[in-house]
Design a protein around this motif. Structure first.
Motif, PDB file in Angstrom:
ATOM      1  N   GLN A 177      -9.657  11.666 -11.140  1.00 50.06           N
ATOM      2  CA  GLN A 177      -8.482  10.795 -10.979  1.00 50.06           C
ATOM      3  C   GLN A 177      -8.776   9.648 -10.010  1.00 50.06           C
ATOM      4  OE1 GLN A 177      -5.540  14.046 -10.120  1.00 50.06           O
ATOM      5  NE2 GLN A 177      -4.230  12.812 -11.471  1.00 50.06           N
ATOM      6  N   PRO A 232      -2.336  15.129  -4.513  1.00 48.56           N
ATOM      7  CA  PRO A 232      -1.481  13.924  -4.426  1.00 48.56           C
ATOM      8  C   PRO A 232      -1.707  13.128  -3.138  1.00 48.56           C
ATOM      9  CG  PRO A 232      -0.156  15.970  -4.353  1.00 48.56           C
ATOM     10  CD  PRO A 232      -1.542  16.345  -4.770  1.00 48.56           C
ATOM     11  N   MET A 233      -1.990  13.816  -2.046  1.00 45.15           N
ATOM     12  CA  MET A 233      -2.179  13.086  -0.789  1.00 45.15           C
ATOM     13  C   MET A 233      -3.553  12.401  -0.750  1.00 45.15           C
ATOM     14  SD  MET A 233       0.705  13.292   0.495  1.00 45.15           S
ATOM     15  CE  MET A 233       0.589  12.735   2.195  1.00 45.15           C
ATOM     16  N   GLU A 240      -2.016  22.880  -2.867  1.00 46.46           N
ATOM     17  CA  GLU A 240      -1.431  22.175  -4.009  1.00 46.46           C
ATOM     18  C   GLU A 240      -1.016  20.744  -3.707  1.00 46.46           C
ATOM     19  OE1 GLU A 240       2.284  24.920  -3.362  1.00 46.46           O
ATOM     20  OE2 GLU A 240       2.554  23.771  -5.184  1.00 46.46           O
ATOM     21  N   PHE A 241      -0.831  20.432  -2.412  1.00 44.75           N
ATOM     22  CA  PHE A 241      -0.429  19.064  -2.072  1.00 44.75           C
ATOM     23  C   PHE A 241      -1.612  18.191  -1.662  1.00 44.75           C
ATOM     24  CE2 PHE A 241       3.237  21.846  -0.856  1.00 44.75           C
ATOM     25  CZ  PHE A 241       3.991  21.552  -1.986  1.00 44.75           C
ATOM     26  N   PRO A 272      -3.393   1.759   6.168  1.00 45.16           N
ATOM     27  CA  PRO A 272      -3.375   0.290   6.137  1.00 45.16           C
ATOM     28  C   PRO A 272      -3.212  -0.348   7.521  1.00 45.16           C
ATOM     29  CG  PRO A 272      -1.378   1.199   5.128  1.00 45.16           C
ATOM     30  CD  PRO A 272      -2.321   2.337   5.339  1.00 45.16           C
ATOM     31  N   ALA A 280       1.255   7.211  -6.424  1.00 50.15           N
ATOM     32  CA  ALA A 280       0.072   8.070  -6.535  1.00 50.15           C
ATOM     33  C   ALA A 280       0.425   9.511  -6.178  1.00 50.15           C
ATOM     34  CB  ALA A 280      -1.046   7.552  -5.627  1.00 50.15           C
ATOM     35  N   LEU A 291      -4.942  11.089  -3.446  1.00 49.01           N
ATOM     36  CA  LEU A 291      -4.698   9.898  -4.269  1.00 49.01           C
ATOM     37  C   LEU A 291      -3.918   8.856  -3.471  1.00 49.01           C
ATOM     38  CD1 LEU A 291      -3.756  11.816  -7.541  1.00 49.01           C
ATOM     39  CD2 LEU A 291      -5.748  10.299  -7.293  1.00 49.01           C
ATOM     40  N   ALA A 292      -2.922   9.312  -2.729  1.00 49.47           N
ATOM     41  CA  ALA A 292      -2.114   8.388  -1.927  1.00 49.47           C
ATOM     42  C   ALA A 292      -2.972   7.698  -0.866  1.00 49.47           C
ATOM     43  CB  ALA A 292      -0.959   9.137  -1.267  1.00 49.47           C
ATOM     44  N   VAL A 331      -7.881   0.052  -9.069  1.00 51.05           N
ATOM     45  CA  VAL A 331      -6.572  -0.611  -8.918  1.00 51.05           C
ATOM     46  C   VAL A 331      -6.490  -1.303  -7.556  1.00 51.05           C
ATOM     47  CG1 VAL A 331      -4.065  -0.272  -8.859  1.00 51.05           C
ATOM     48  CG2 VAL A 331      -5.478   1.113 -10.409  1.00 51.05           C
ATOM     49  N   VAL A 332      -7.159  -0.735  -6.568  1.00 58.03           N
ATOM     50  CA  VAL A 332      -7.128  -1.334  -5.240  1.00 58.03           C
ATOM     51  C   VAL A 332      -8.494  -1.921  -4.867  1.00 58.03           C
ATOM     52  CG1 VAL A 332      -5.194   0.012  -4.341  1.00 58.03           C
ATOM     53  CG2 VAL A 332      -7.504   0.976  -4.232  1.00 58.03           C
ATOM     54  N   VAL A 392      -2.765   6.906 -14.129  1.00 66.08           N
ATOM     55  CA  VAL A 392      -3.686   7.864 -13.502  1.00 66.08           C
ATOM     56  C   VAL A 392      -2.960   9.177 -13.193  1.00 66.08           C
ATOM     57  CG1 VAL A 392      -5.206   8.290 -11.527  1.00 66.08           C
ATOM     58  CG2 VAL A 392      -5.003   5.967 -12.470  1.00 66.08           C
ATOM     59  N   ALA A 410      -4.967   5.023  -2.570  1.00 70.31           N
ATOM     60  CA  ALA A 410      -4.043   3.967  -2.986  1.00 70.31           C
ATOM     61  C   ALA A 410      -3.640   3.101  -1.803  1.00 70.31           C
ATOM     62  CB  ALA A 410      -2.799   4.583  -3.641  1.00 70.31           C
ATOM     63  N   ALA A 411      -3.570   3.705  -0.621  1.00 66.99           N
ATOM     64  CA  ALA A 411      -3.159   2.969   0.586  1.00 66.99           C
ATOM     65  C   ALA A 411      -4.321   2.270   1.273  1.00 66.99           C
ATOM     66  CB  ALA A 411      -2.467   3.923   1.564  1.00 66.99           C
ATOM     67  N   GLN A 420      -1.091  -0.443 -13.447  1.00 69.38           N
ATOM     68  CA  GLN A 420      -2.433   0.111 -13.643  1.00 69.38           C
ATOM     69  C   GLN A 420      -2.543   1.511 -13.049  1.00 69.38           C
ATOM     70  OE1 GLN A 420      -5.523  -2.851 -12.330  1.00 69.38           O
ATOM     71  NE2 GLN A 420      -3.739  -4.155 -12.063  1.00 69.38           N
ATOM     72  N   PRO A 455       0.814  -1.234   0.000  1.00 68.99           N
ATOM     73  CA  PRO A 455       0.000   0.000   0.000  1.00 68.99           C
ATOM     74  C   PRO A 455       0.839   1.271   0.000  1.00 68.99           C
ATOM     75  CG  PRO A 455      -0.279  -1.239   2.074  1.00 68.99           C
ATOM     76  CD  PRO A 455       0.425  -2.128   1.113  1.00 68.99           C
ATOM     77  N   ILE A 471       0.282   8.409   6.198  1.00 70.04           N
ATOM     78  CA  ILE A 471      -0.479   7.559   5.275  1.00 70.04           C
ATOM     79  C   ILE A 471      -0.442   6.096   5.727  1.00 70.04           C
ATOM     80  CG2 ILE A 471      -0.526   6.649   2.912  1.00 70.04           C
ATOM     81  CD1 ILE A 471      -1.582   9.401   2.888  1.00 70.04           C
ATOM     82  N   ALA A 531       0.926   4.224  -2.730  1.00 72.51           N
ATOM     83  CA  ALA A 531       0.720   5.610  -2.296  1.00 72.51           C
ATOM     84  C   ALA A 531       1.850   6.516  -2.797  1.00 72.51           C
ATOM     85  CB  ALA A 531       0.620   5.672  -0.765  1.00 72.51           C
ATOM     86  N   GLN A 575     -10.421   6.739 -11.551  1.00 70.12           N
ATOM     87  CA  GLN A 575      -9.538   5.831 -12.295  1.00 70.12           C
ATOM     88  C   GLN A 575      -8.662   5.008 -11.346  1.00 70.12           C
ATOM     89  OE1 GLN A 575      -7.373   8.109 -15.481  1.00 70.12           O
ATOM     90  NE2 GLN A 575      -8.710   9.757 -14.776  1.00 70.12           N
ATOM     91  N   LEU A 576      -8.281   5.623 -10.248  1.00 72.32           N
ATOM     92  CA  LEU A 576      -7.347   4.946  -9.347  1.00 72.32           C
ATOM     93  C   LEU A 576      -8.017   3.869  -8.489  1.00 72.32           C
ATOM     94  CD1 LEU A 576      -4.522   6.545  -7.283  1.00 72.32           C
ATOM     95  CD2 LEU A 576      -6.107   4.992  -6.161  1.00 72.32           C
TER      96      LEU A 576
END
Lengths: 339, 339, 339, 339
Positions: C326, C283-284, C279-280, C257, B290, C286-287, C333-334, B333, C290-291, B329, B283, C253, B287, C329-330
C-alpha cells in the motif's frame, strides 16, 4: 501586539504586515538589529486574531501582549470582589465559605437531612443538583423543578443559601424564585450563549473551570458574564483532565493562587470532582484553603453508598464535620477564618 | 462487572459487595485463589456507577466490563451506516465526502464565491457558520438567521448541501428550513440537552469530538442522539488538547481507525481545527483519508487574510483544488474514491 | 527578547529590566504608547532564561523571540539532510525508508527469520533491541551483547542495515562494531550526557521524541547531538502521552509536517509505539507517509503471540507485506517512492 | 488477570486464551452468563503483558488485577518507612522535613551563604546541583566534582545534610564521599539502569516523579531501587505536564495523599519545579503539607535575580523564613510538626 519577522523577510512582507496592523488600529514601531526586524503594535483594537499574523509570509512569530479580558482582570478591582448574600453571608472576605450537599436532590427526606447535616457542620450554602448533566443517556437525569422547590424549602428551614446548576438558558427564569446562586458546570464553561444570559441576571453565579480549560479561558468566560453587567461572580477550580487516571481529574491547586493574582473574583475549590474518591477529598480541601481559596464546594450525602449519583466522591456527614474542624484550625495560618 | 477484593478483606466486606451487586441486578460468581477473591457480576443492569464499588471497604479494584453505549456500537450495524442526502449524495460509502467553506458567513458575495470554489474543487457540502461560539465576548458573533438564508441560497445555486453549527436548542427549529445537516461543535459535545433534542430531529447530524473527550465519551454522546431515534449521525475528529502548543490542537488521527472499529457511524476528520495553521492542513487531510476517514470537513475562504474568523487555518481556494487532486489519487490506495 | 511592562510599572522597574538586558548582551529599544511600555532586546546572547524576566517587578510578560536551537533549524540546511549508509541506502531523499523487526532479539532463529521477512517485504533496516528499558524490574531485560552479534550476523546475511537502541554511555563503544545506526529511545530523549556523547560518534543516530516532549524540546535535544559534530541525525515521532487511553499513546501525526518545516533533519514515524495495538499500525503508517514522513520504524515479529515483549503491537509478517504494498502506491501521491 | 470474551467468541478463541493463561502459570476459572464469558486467572506469574491478551482473537477486554509492584506497596510495610540519617534526622516520622537551597552550586560564597540561610530558616537538608541536566547544550552545566566538595564543606559547617542530583551511573561512586542523599531527577525517573545501580548503594535516595509519569509508573521505578536492596527511598511530586502553560508544570497535589495510601515510602513535594514562579511556591508548599507531605524540597538562593539557573522559581531567603513559620503553624492541623 508584537510581530517578529523572519531573517529573510523582504520589504514587501514587512510592508504587508504593517498595513494590516494599521488597518486594525495599531500604531506601529519598528525595531531592527541582528538581521531580524520586530514590529511593535501599540494600541488596543477591539478584537484581532494573533494567529492571522502568524501565517503571513515573512513572519517568524507574533504575540498578543494585552490580556484579552478586561473586566475580569485584577486591576479592575484591586481590592477584590466581595459578594454579600441576602442573609448577610459575605463571599470573598476573610471568611472561608463552605458549600456542601449531595450531587443530586433525590427526595425531601434526603435533601432535608443533608441540609441539617451541612448546617450542623458549619456550612453556609447547600448544594444539590435538580438538573443533571450525565454522560450516559441511561443515567438518572435529576428531579427538575420539583427538586428546586425542595431545595428552597430546606434552605428556608435551615437558613442555608441554595446553589444549584443551570444547564441551559430556558432554565434560568424558572430557577430564579428558588435559588440564591447559579452554578455553571465545567461542561458549560464555554456555552457562551448561556454565559451571556447570566450576565443579565441579578443573582450571583459560580463558574466552574472546564476540564480542559486554560486559566486564560476561564477568565474569558468570566468576561462574558461580567460584560453583561453581573459582577457577582465566583470562579471554581474542580480538576483538569490529564494522563493520570488514578484520580477522576487532576485538581490544579496552583490555579487557586494564580487566579487570586490575575483576577479580583473569589476563587473556590471543588475537591470532590477534583479527585473523585471520598478519601482524598479532605486532604485536597485542606490544600485548597492552604493555597488561598475563598471557599469550598463539596459533595456530602447522608448515605453515600445509596446515592443516585457521585456516591463515590461524596463525604459521609461525620467526615465533613471533622474536615470543617480542621479547616477552622488551618484557615488562620493563611489569614482567614471558618465560621 | 468484576470486583477484586483486597487480600485482607473479611467476610463482612465480601458480603456487603455481593449484596450491592445483587441489588443492582447482577448474578454473582465467586472465584478465589492465591488469597485474593474476585466477584464476577453477570448481567446488564440499566445503569450503575463502577466508582461506587471502588470505594467500598475491602475492595481492591472494580471494573465495568460492558461498554456503556449500545446503539453506537459496531455490533449494532456491522456493515456500517450509510446516510443518503436528498440530492443523492451518500456519506459512509465508498466515496470520501468533502465538506468545505469559510468559518463564518460574512456576506452574500463571500459565501457565494466560497460555494462556487468548493463546488469547482469537487466538494459535496458547503460549511459556514451563522451562529459562532467565540471565546471572547468582543469577537464577531456571526450573522445569525440572515447567514442561514444566504447559505441556503448559494447551496441551491451550486447544488451543494449545507452543513452549519447549531449552538442551542432554540436554534434547531429556525435552522430546519435552511440546512441539510446540523453540526455540533466540540464545545457542545456534552451539551446533553441539545443532543437529546437532535435525537428527535429528522435531519442528519455531524458530532465533533470535544477537545478533551475520550473516544468512549464521543460514543456516549452519540448514544444520546441515537437513542432519540435519529440514526443519521456522523462523528468528527478535530484535535484534542495536549501539552503541545505549536499546533492549535493535536489531531488524534488514530481516533479515526479506532472509531471505525468501535462504531458503525461514518467518521470525518477536520484538519483545519486539528492543526490551526493553513500550511499543515493538506498533509493532515491526506493523513486522515489514509487512516480511513469517510470524509473531511475543512475551512476554505476566498480571501483568508481578510476572513472575519479563523483566517489562519483557512485554505486558499487553489490549495483546496490541489489537495482534492491529491486525495483523488490517494483514496484508491485504501479502497475509496473521491468524486 | 521582548519585555512588556505593566501599566503601572515605574521608572525604577523599567531601569532594572533594561540594565539586566544590557548585562546579558542585548541592545535595548523602547516603545511606548497606550500607557504600556515594551522593551525590545536585539542581539543573541549565548544563553538566558526568559523566566528570569517574567518575575522581575513591574514586568507584565516576557518573550524569547529567537529559537534556542541553531544547528537543528531548517535555515541551517535549507535543502534538507540526506544520510548515506555504507550500502548505499539514502535516508532523507525521495525514497521512504522502511525499518522493521521485533521489539527484542530473542534467539538466532527468531532474528534471522525476522530479517528475512523484513527483507522480503522490502525493508532497508532491521530493528531489534538487545538492551531493553522495561518499566518493571521483573520483565525481560534483553540479550545484551549477544543480541548485538546476532543482529550483525543476520544483517550481513540479508543485506539489511542494523538499528538498535543505546541506553547509556557505557554501551556506545561496545555497540559500534555491530550496528549501523544508534536509536535513542523516548525515555532517553533528555539524557543529555548520552546525547552529548553521541555527538562525538561517527555513526548515524535516530532520536525518538519523548512521550511528553514538545517539538521544541525535540529540536533542543537534536542540538546536543549536532553541536558535538554528528550531523547524521534522524528524528522520530512515536506518540505522546495524553488523556486518551484506548491507544497506548496518541501519535502526533502533525508533528511530522511541523518538524519537516522547522528542521532539515529526516523525520520518521513509529506507529507501533504510537498506537500500541497491531490492527491500527497499518492505517497510522499510511497516515505518516501521507503527512510527509521520510521513513517508518515498525515492530514486526515472526510470531507476535509468542514475542517476549511488545507482541500486541507487532505486525504479523504478512501484514507488513500488505502494508508495504500500500505504501508503494501511496508514496507517489506525495512525491516519494518506496523501494 | 481477568479476560472478558466478546459475545461472539467461539470455543477455539476461548481455548486459545485459556492455554496461554495456563502457559503463564495461571489457574483459570470460567464464568459465563448473559452470553459473555469471563476467564479469571488466579496466581501471580513473575511477569506477563496484559496487552498481549487484549489483541487475541475473540477477546473483548483484559485486565491485570494485581499491582505490578510488590516491595513498594503499602502492605509491604503498613506502618510506613522511616529513614534515619547519620545526624539523627528522621524522614517519614512526625516531623516535616525541609530541604532547601539553590538550583546550582555556583561558588563557595554562594553555597555557604545559602546553607546558613537554610539552617537559619529551620531546614534539615541543603540541596544544590553539581551536575545539571539542561535542555539546551548552551546553558550552564554545573561545577561537577568541585561543587560536591563545596556542598560537603558547607554541610559540615552548618550541620545540614546534603542532597544532590545524580545523572548517570558513572557519577555514583565519586559522589558517595560527599553526599547524604542521592536525588534522581524527573528526566531520569525511567533510567532503569541508573535506578538498578542505586538499589545497590547504601545511601538514601529521593526519586522524583517524571513529568509525564503516572503514579503507578513512579511506584514501578521505586520497585527497581527497592528490589536491589536499598529501602531508604523517598518519592517526590514535582509537577506534571499538562495543557496549562501559565505555570511551568501542573503540581499534582493529589498525588501526595494517593501515594501515602499506596506506598509506605515517604512522600515529598517540590513546589519550585511544580509551579516555576517564586510567588506561587509558598501557597503550594503549604498545600503540600496540608495534603500530607512528609517533607518539602525547595529552591532558595541568596540572590535569585543573579542565579545561574532557575532564578525565577527560587525563593528569597526571607520568603523561606516566613514560609517555614507558616508551616510550623499549619503542620499540627494534620498531626505533624516542623522543627
Amino acid at each position: 501586539m508584537i510581530v517578529v519577522m523572519q531573517k529573510d523577510a523582504n520589504d514587501e512582507h514587512i510592508q504587508a504586515v504593517i498595513e494590516r496592523m494599521v488597518e486594525l488600529g495599531f500604531d506601529v514601531h519598528r525595531t531592527s538589529g541582528a538581521g531580524q526586524m520586530m514590529l511593535a503594535g501599540v494600541g488596543t483594537p477591539a478584537q484581532f486574531d494573533v494567529a492571522e499574523f502568524q501565517v503571513l509570509p515573512g513572519v517568524f512569530e507574533a504575540y498578543r501582549i494585552s490580556s484579552p479580558y478586561k473586566l475580569a482582570g485584577r486591576s479592575f478591582r484591586p481590592d477584590g470582589t466581595k459578594i454579600t448574600f441576602p442573609n448577610g453571608v459575605v463571599v470573598g472576605g476573610d471568611q472561608v465559605t463552605i458549600m456542601a450537599g449531595p450531587c443530586s436532590v433525590e427526595s425531601r427526606d434526603q435533601i432535608l437531612l443533608s441540609a441539617q447535616q451541612v448546617k450542623a457542620a458549619g456550612g453556609q450554602f447547600l448544594r444539590g443538583g435538580a438538573f443533571k448533566p450525565r454522560s450516559s443517556p441511561y443515567s438518572f437525569q435529576g428531579m427538575g423543578i420539583e427538586g428546586l422547590k425542595l431545595l428552597r424549602e430546606v434552605g428556608d428551614i435551615t437558613g442555608l443559601l441554595i446553589i444549584t446548576e443551570v444547564m441551559e438558558i430556558a432554565q434560568i427564569e424558572p430557577m430564579l424564585p428558588y435559588i440564591d446562586c447559579f452554578q455553571v458546570g465545567a461542561r458549560n464553561m464555554q456555552n457562551f450563549n448561556l454565559l451571556r444570559e447570566l450576565g443579565h441576571v441579578r443573582k450571583p453565579v459560580l463558574l466552574k473551570r472546564g476540564i480542559s480549560a486554560t486559566i486564560e479561558e476561564v477568565l474569558l468566560s468570566a468576561e462574558y458574564i461580567l460584560s453583561g453587567g453581573n459582577y457577582d461572580l465566583m470562579l471554581c477550580e474542580r480538576g483538569i483532565r490529564t494522563f493520570e487516571t488514578y484520580t477522576r481529574n487532576t485538581m490544579d491547586i496552583s490555579a487557586i493562587p494564580v487566579l487570586k493574582k490575575l483576577t479580583h473574583l473569589p476563587v473556590f475549590g471543588d475537591p470532590s470532582h477534583g479527585v473523585g474518591k471520598r478519601e482524598f477529598v479532605p486532604p485536597m480541601a485542606l490544600a485548597s484553603v492552604a493555597a488561598g481559596a475563598d471557599g469550598l464546594l463539596m459533595e456530602m450525602h447522608p448515605n453515600p453508598d445509596k446515592a443516585m449519583s457521585d456516591g463515590a466522591q461524596s463525604l459521609f456527614p461525620d467526615q465533613l464535620n471533622k474536615l470543617v474542624d480542621q479547616l477552622r484550625q488551618l484557615a488562620p495560618v493563611v489569614g482567614r477564618n471558618v465560621a
